[in-house]
Scaffold this active site. Structure first.
Site, PDB file in Angstrom:
ATOM      1  N   HIS A  10      31.749  68.763  19.640  1.00 33.81           N
ATOM      2  CA  HIS A  10      33.012  68.355  18.741  1.00 33.81           C
ATOM      3  C   HIS A  10      32.488  66.908  17.793  1.00 33.81           C
ATOM      4  O   HIS A  10      33.292  66.116  16.809  1.00 33.81           O
ATOM      5  CB  HIS A  10      34.411  67.737  19.174  1.00 33.81           C
ATOM      6  CG  HIS A  10      34.629  68.606  20.110  1.00 33.81           C
ATOM      7  ND1 HIS A  10      35.742  69.735  19.742  1.00 33.81           N
ATOM      8  CD2 HIS A  10      34.842  68.668  21.698  1.00 33.81           C
ATOM      9  CE1 HIS A  10      35.839  70.487  20.606  1.00 33.81           C
ATOM     10  NE2 HIS A  10      35.801  69.690  22.165  1.00 33.81           N
TER      11      HIS A  10
ATOM     12  N   CYS B  57      35.934  25.439  42.115  1.00 33.63           N
ATOM     13  CA  CYS B  57      35.705  24.120  41.919  1.00 33.63           C
ATOM     14  C   CYS B  57      34.881  23.223  42.055  1.00 33.63           C
ATOM     15  O   CYS B  57      34.054  23.457  43.082  1.00 33.63           O
ATOM     16  CB  CYS B  57      37.285  23.706  42.510  1.00 33.63           C
ATOM     17  SG  CYS B  57      38.251  24.814  42.289  1.00 33.63           S
TER      18      CYS B  57
ATOM     19  N   TRP C 110      39.940  24.166  39.253  1.00 32.65           N
ATOM     20  CA  TRP C 110      40.004  25.601  38.560  1.00 32.65           C
ATOM     21  C   TRP C 110      41.898  26.128  39.086  1.00 32.65           C
ATOM     22  O   TRP C 110      41.271  26.365  40.943  1.00 32.65           O
ATOM     23  CB  TRP C 110      38.891  26.440  38.571  1.00 32.65           C
ATOM     24  CG  TRP C 110      39.364  27.793  38.362  1.00 32.65           C
ATOM     25  CD1 TRP C 110      39.804  28.390  38.818  1.00 32.65           C
ATOM     26  CD2 TRP C 110      38.847  28.602  36.840  1.00 32.65           C
ATOM     27  NE1 TRP C 110      39.772  30.177  38.153  1.00 32.65           N
ATOM     28  CE2 TRP C 110      39.102  29.466  36.262  1.00 32.65           C
ATOM     29  CE3 TRP C 110      38.443  26.942  35.503  1.00 32.65           C
ATOM     30  CZ2 TRP C 110      39.004  30.573  35.344  1.00 32.65           C
ATOM     31  CZ3 TRP C 110      38.739  28.037  34.683  1.00 32.65           C
ATOM     32  CH2 TRP C 110      38.498  29.026  34.367  1.00 32.65           C
TER      33      TRP C 110
END
Length: 622
Positions: free
Chosen positions: A514, A6, A84
């Site tokens: 692979h 904040c 916030w």
């Protein structure tokens, strides 16, 4: 100094306090917030001082519009706040400042007061009326009760009753010209002027007025008057403070002196991880989540967990799968949210869906969540933005409390999402009885060590930066990992794509033969995340042989391995050491060098790190 969630501004001096405070809050807007408010000391008709306040949910412009319509009386002492949200959603009532019953005290607050429920119950028993859902409001009432002519003394007395991490700033109608602040954990810094003084969570708020600053230490109280500043410890003894001159300009001040928000947010990670863990253990030693509207009985009957997320949050979900299955023995699948509802997924009322999103507005994840609820599944959100859409539409929410993330490429949000995922996995283990209380406490203790370990990694990043600069002309970088190192490899590759616009790919190391090994050529940089030789020794041996194969074909091996792992040394062209951590928690430390690597490589290429091309911070379209 690291900014926190904040914005706080306080002022006392000859100027209009409201003008100084609002301008200061505007300079803190970059930090993100969801409500704003101010309190000013003004003279009443009878010569008595009183507090005039206004506060509004939403952006600062809402507050300014309200002040334009109904101006506050003039005053030269005041405080302001951009919030916030942590406790209680972003509403007018929950916005700061908070006042006591008699409107004598106004207080603003950053952080979390862990014992607020008990304090609140005590205040209600004493006949106080609490008007919001916040943990902050209790402080206004406690200050009013403790005030006996000395506001700083009242603040010290109140702070001694509080548990948690907090920064508090207050004014009292009966203490004209005085602003008092207190600090534990979240930053608070004093701006020293000539006949005026400032208080803020960040120097950006007062840099236009003064460049002389004093940073408060842990557990200190500051008293501001126009003529001077007094700093004491919580016990009332005089305190040592650090004075310094700020030589940044305003834009560097916003970024805490860093070149980019991303660098600042990477540096904030130890604190962000600690904040995610704050207040999670109840007095009974059991885990608690923010808002859990799912009965334990329902969680006990869950027979499948499905995680939906996008991008970086998806990688956090992949790591969560390992923890959830290992700790709770419940099958867990992880899916990219954009694919999820288009394949007719199988869910019912015994499915728990975990939706992970930094912003809480990610459209693909929101649509997946709605689809899950239609099928009767319960949804738990992991999110960083209080009151956003995804938490609002979920049955439960765990907020990461990481504070605003400004850079588009996610860093501290990722680490805090990981911590939140671990907490959810442990919570499920607790409810379902698959983990003993002491086992949970032991993992929580290990998580509690993570902030220090991340700090340790951040302190050793110079060789990683140098390596990144040397690879600025590389065409491609491959990333390999096994177990939880595989999602870390994917995240490392994603960061490089986002920031450096390079071809980068992450593979499960076992897949090398692979196909991908065909890509290996002379000089190709390959980053390998090595699992601990202690926890997964068989995996460790396999990945060491992968490194040998790659090196035999002329690639440059960049190896991330824990301290004391000597087996990798002969095969590593570049060795990046990380602290020894439990296997499942390793991503908290192994991701950090990859963030720094991508950020530095992008900088070396001359790219705008905070706002990469074509990307948005919050993806709100499907």
């Amino acid at each position: 100094m690291l900014a926190h969630m904040c914005g706080i501004v306080g002022y006392t001096g000859p100027q209009s306090a409201l003008d100084v405070v609002i301008a200061g809050l505007r300079r803190l807007e970059y930090r993100g917030y969801d409500s704003a408010g101010v309190a000013v000391q003004t003279a009443g008709a009878d010569g008595q001082w009183l507090l005039s306040t206004d506060k509004r949910a939403g952006k600062l412009v809402n507050l300014e519009k309200s002040l334009a319509e109904t101006p506050l009386p003039a005053g030269t002492t005041g405080i302001g706040h951009t919030r916030w949200a942590t406790h209680g959603g972003p509403t007018d009532a929950n916005a700061h400042p908070h006042l006591d019953d008699h409107r004598k005290v106004a207080v603003v607050h950053n952080g979390i007061i862990e014992n607020f429920a008990r304090l609140r119950a005590d205040l209600t028993d004493r006949g106080r009326t609490l008007r919001s859902e916040t943990d902050t409001e209790v402080v206004a009432h406690l200050l009013a009760e403790a005030y006996d002519g000395d506001l700083a003394e009242a603040m010290r007395a109140v702070c001694r009753q509080l548990d948690g991490a907090f920064t508090l700033v207050a004014v009292h109608a009966d203490a004209p010209g005085t602003v008092v602040g207190a600090r534990r954990n979240s930053p608070l810094v004093v701006g020293v002027g000539d006949g005026e003084n400032f208080l803020a969570s960040d120097v950006a708020a007062f840099i236009a007025h003064t460049r002389e600053a004093v940073e408060l230490g842990q557990d200190q109280v500051v008293e501001l008057r126009p003529e001077g500043v007094t700093v004491t410890n919580f016990d009332g003894t005089p305190a040592e403070v650090r004075e310094y001159h700020v030589d940044w300009d305003a834009s560097a001040a916003e970024k805490g002196g860093y070149d980019y928000f991303m660098l600042k947010e990477i540096a904030e990670q130890p604190k962000a991880v600690a904040d995610t863990l704050l207040g999670r253990i109840g007095t009974d030693g059991r885990l608690t989540l923010d808002e859990l509207r799912i009965p334990d009985q329902v969680l006990r009957e869950v027979d499948k967990v499905v995680i939906v997320a996008c991008g970086t949050a998806f990688h956090a979900g992949m790591i969560a799968k390992y923890a959830i299955e290992h700790w709770t023995r419940v099958p867990c699948e992880v899916e990219v949210a954009s694919e999820f509802r288009y394949r007719d997924p199988i869910m019912d009322d015994r499915t728990l869906v975990i939706a992970i999103s930094q912003s809480g507005e990610t459209m693909d994840t929101l649509m997946a969540l709605r689809h899950a609820r239609e099928q009767g599944a319960k949804v738990l959100a992991i999110c960083n933005t209080n009151g956003s859409t995804i938490p609002r539409e979920s049955d439960a929410v765990l907020y990461t409390h990481a504070g605003p993330e400004v850079a588009v490429a996610s860093t501290k949000a990722f680490l805090t999402q990981l911590v939140a995922c671990y907490l959810v996995a442990l919570y499920l283990g607790q409810v379902r009885g698959t983990k003993w209380g002491d086992e949970i406490s032991s993992v929580i203790r290990e998580l509690g060590d993570a902030p220090r370990q991340v700090e340790q990694v951040l302190g050793t990043m110079e060789p990683v930066r140098a390596l990144a600069r040397s690879l600025a002309d590389a065409r491609s970088v491959l990333f390999l990992g096994r177990h939880v190192g595989y999602p870390v490899a994917l995240e490392g590759a994603l960061k490089l794509k986002e920031l450096a616009y390079m071809h980068a790919e992450g593979f499960a190391a076992g897949e090398l033969k692979h196909g991908p090994i065909a890509l290996i050529e002379e000089g190709l940089p390959v980053v390998v995340v090595v699992p601990s030789p202690r926890g997964r020794s068989i995996l460790h041996d396999k990945i060491v042989s992968n490194i040998q194969e790659i090196r035999a074909r002329g690639a440059r091996t960049i190896v991330i391995a824990e301290e004391g792992d000597e087996a990798v040394v002969p095969y590593a062209d570049h060795l990046i050491r990380i602290p020894v951590t439990p296997t499942l928690l390793q991503p908290l430390v192994s991701t950090v060098p990859l963030q720094v690597f991508a950020c530095e490589l992008a900088t070396a290429k001359g790219h705008e790190v905070d706002q990469p091309r074509n990307l948005a911070k919050s993806v709100t379209v499907e």
